[in-house]
Design an enzyme around this catalytic site. Structure first.
Site, PDB file in Angstrom:
ATOM      1  CE  LYS A   1      -3.882   2.233   2.360  1.00 16.74           C
ATOM      2  NZ  LYS A   1      -4.925   2.152   3.414  1.00 16.74           N
TER       3      LYS A   1
ATOM      4  CB  SER B   1      -7.472   4.641   2.125  1.00 16.58           C
ATOM      5  OG  SER B   1      -6.967   3.876   3.209  1.00 16.58           O
TER       6      SER B   1
ATOM      7  CB  SER C   1      -8.951   2.193   4.864  1.00 15.39           C
ATOM      8  OG  SER C   1      -9.350   3.539   4.870  1.00 15.39           O
TER       9      SER C   1
END
Length: 480
Positions: free
Chosen positions: A85, A160, A184
């Site tokens: 990520k 996210s 997220s």
């Protein structure tokens, strides 16, 4: 039986891929090539993988093969291609946080979660896309653009950890890491028909960190199946002397295989936590249908909800406090450097007092006590992951649900963030599709620190439904 090279595909389980590499049924280089071919084919449309570096990835795969050839002891993820990520720092790789203020930033060290995944043998190929500073459950930013949902390229992949979920769902990576404050890990898993776990605070230790006692944000795993997720959790979980909040259970506690049973399970089901949020009718219908799945396996299901009074105020206060402390000085210097919704969220923390933060923490304490009592009566709680199915990717957030206005980019995320402040671990598991073919997950919540039990329940549910086995149709060339 261990798969042969020709048996393995991009849709094989991470466990099967790792076993095939370890037994030399396929080389790490061949496995990388499978995934790079897939990335070339679909990433231009999905936009999930960013900062891809094929040359370094090939070097990493070659090193993985050499280690096996030398008879070295290897880790459980040896040879698996992995994209971190883009908020998790990986030494030597760009980590932009989706912000133009960090466009050229290259990390000098690994976050602990990255260190553990690399140490387990994963081959770094790049990063996965995120919203600006990971704020919001829709993945778009000024650097890399919008990540699209593999099941419908006009829809959001969530956020996210949207790049991570979309990369998994479209077969570009076998596993993915992410983080979760207000949903997220869970929201993009629901949107993309994969599995995402928000673990208890301290289960996946954070390092470095500016505040080890911050209780809303955690890192965690994503995968296409619950057992693959358990594999990644077994790598990233476990105590660390570098974080005083880390939990003592070793990562191996969560390793597959999983043998969960639903018979006798006491299940509470709620589509809106007693009116705490609005939920799209199709989403509510999918969640309600899961009662029959659990009951058919011998579980006892009741419509009941955890009392989340005070949860919204606690979350919004602590989020604004954290955002102002983290980004306030940057916003003052570069007021044009933040998207408007994030700037507003940062400014919301400017006038908070110590009493406000204390009240929020008291509310979290009260919520934790209510959750403890609730889970004396029930083993798990079922509710929606997201209040809506995947929405238009050209919108920042859904502005209405069933005609009810959603005033801010946080309003439609209540089904996630109200659970955040209970301290309970929760997992998003594929549960169904809307009439338009958009994925819908169910959120399963367990008592604090009960991740192993949660994984077993989620695995048993997954085996009954098999919804996660439905793949997106990305093999057709887009029409001109």
């Amino acid at each position: 039986m261990t798969p042969t090279t020709t048996d393995l595909t991009i849709w094989s389980s991470a466990r099967a891929m790792a076993a095939a590499v370890a037994t030399k049924q396929i080389s790490a280089r061949e496995l990388l090539d499978l995934h790079l071919d897939r990335i070339r084919a679909v990433n231009p449309r999905v936009n999930a993988i960013v900062s891809l570096d094929e040359e370094r990835a090939r070097d990493g795969a070659a090193a993985a093969d050499e280690a096996l050839a030398q008879g070295e002891r290897v880790g459980p993820l040896h040879g698996l291609p992995h994209a971190f990520k883009d908020t998790h720092e990986a030494a030597g790789w760009p980590t932009t946080f989706g912000s133009p203020l960090r466009h050229d930033y290259v990390s000098r060290r690994d976050d602990l979660v990255v260190e553990r995944i690399r140490r387990a043998g994963a081959v770094t190929i790049g990063k996965t896309n995120v919203p600006e500073w990971a704020a919001g459950s829709h993945t778009f930013n000024p650097i890399f653009g919008t990540t699209r949902n593999p099941y419908d390229l006009t829809r959001s992949a969530g956020g996210s950890s949207g790049g991570a979920a979309a990369a998994l769902a479209s077969g570009m990576v076998p596993l993915a890491d992410g983080s979760d404050m207000g949903g997220s890990l869970r929201n993009p898993a629901s949107f993309c028909n994969v599995v995402g776990l928000r673990p208890s605070v301290g289960r996946v230790p954070k390092w470095p960190a500016t505040n080890y006692w911050e209780l809303t944000s955690v890192s965690g795993p994503m995968a296409r199946t619950v057992e693959d997720l358990a594999l990644l959790l077994s790598v990233v979980a476990g105590p660390s002397r570098r974080n005083v909040m880390s939990l003592d259970d070793p990562g191996a506690t969560f390793a597959p295989p999983l043998e969960g049973r639903l018979a006798g399970l006491r299940v509470a089901l709620s589509t809106d936590l007693g009116g705490a949020f609005e939920v799209d009718r199709q989403v509510a219908h999918v969640v309600e249908q899961q009662a029959a799945v659990f009951e058919s396996a011998g579980a006892h299901v009741e419509h009941a909800h955890l009392d989340v009074t005070g949860a919204e105020q606690a979350f919004r206060t602590l989020r604004a406090w954290l955002f102002q402390a983290t980004y306030g000085q940057m916003l003052a210097k570069r007021p044009d450097g933040f998207k408007a919704s994030l700037a507003d969220n940062i400014r919301a923390g400017e006038h908070l007092t110590g009493a406000d933060v204390w009240t929020a923490q008291q509310r979290m304490t009260s919520l934790g006590e209510r959750a403890r009592r609730f889970f004396e009566r029930y083993d798990v709680l079922l509710l929606p992951v997201s209040q809506v199915p995947p929405f238009d990717a050209d919108e920042e957030y859904p502005h209405a649900i069933n005609g009810r206005a959603q005033e801010t980019y946080l309003d439609w995320m209540r089904s996630n963030f109200l659970i955040t402040v209970t301290g309970c671990p929760s997992i998003s598991v594929p549960a169904g599709f809307t009439s338009e073919g958009w994925p819908v997950g169910v959120q399963i919540v367990a008592p604090p620190k009960a991740e192993r039990r949660l994984l077993e329940v989620a695995h048993a549910f997954e085996q009954l439904t098999r919804v996660g086995e439905r793949r997106p149709d990305l093999d057709q060339e887009p029409s001109s």
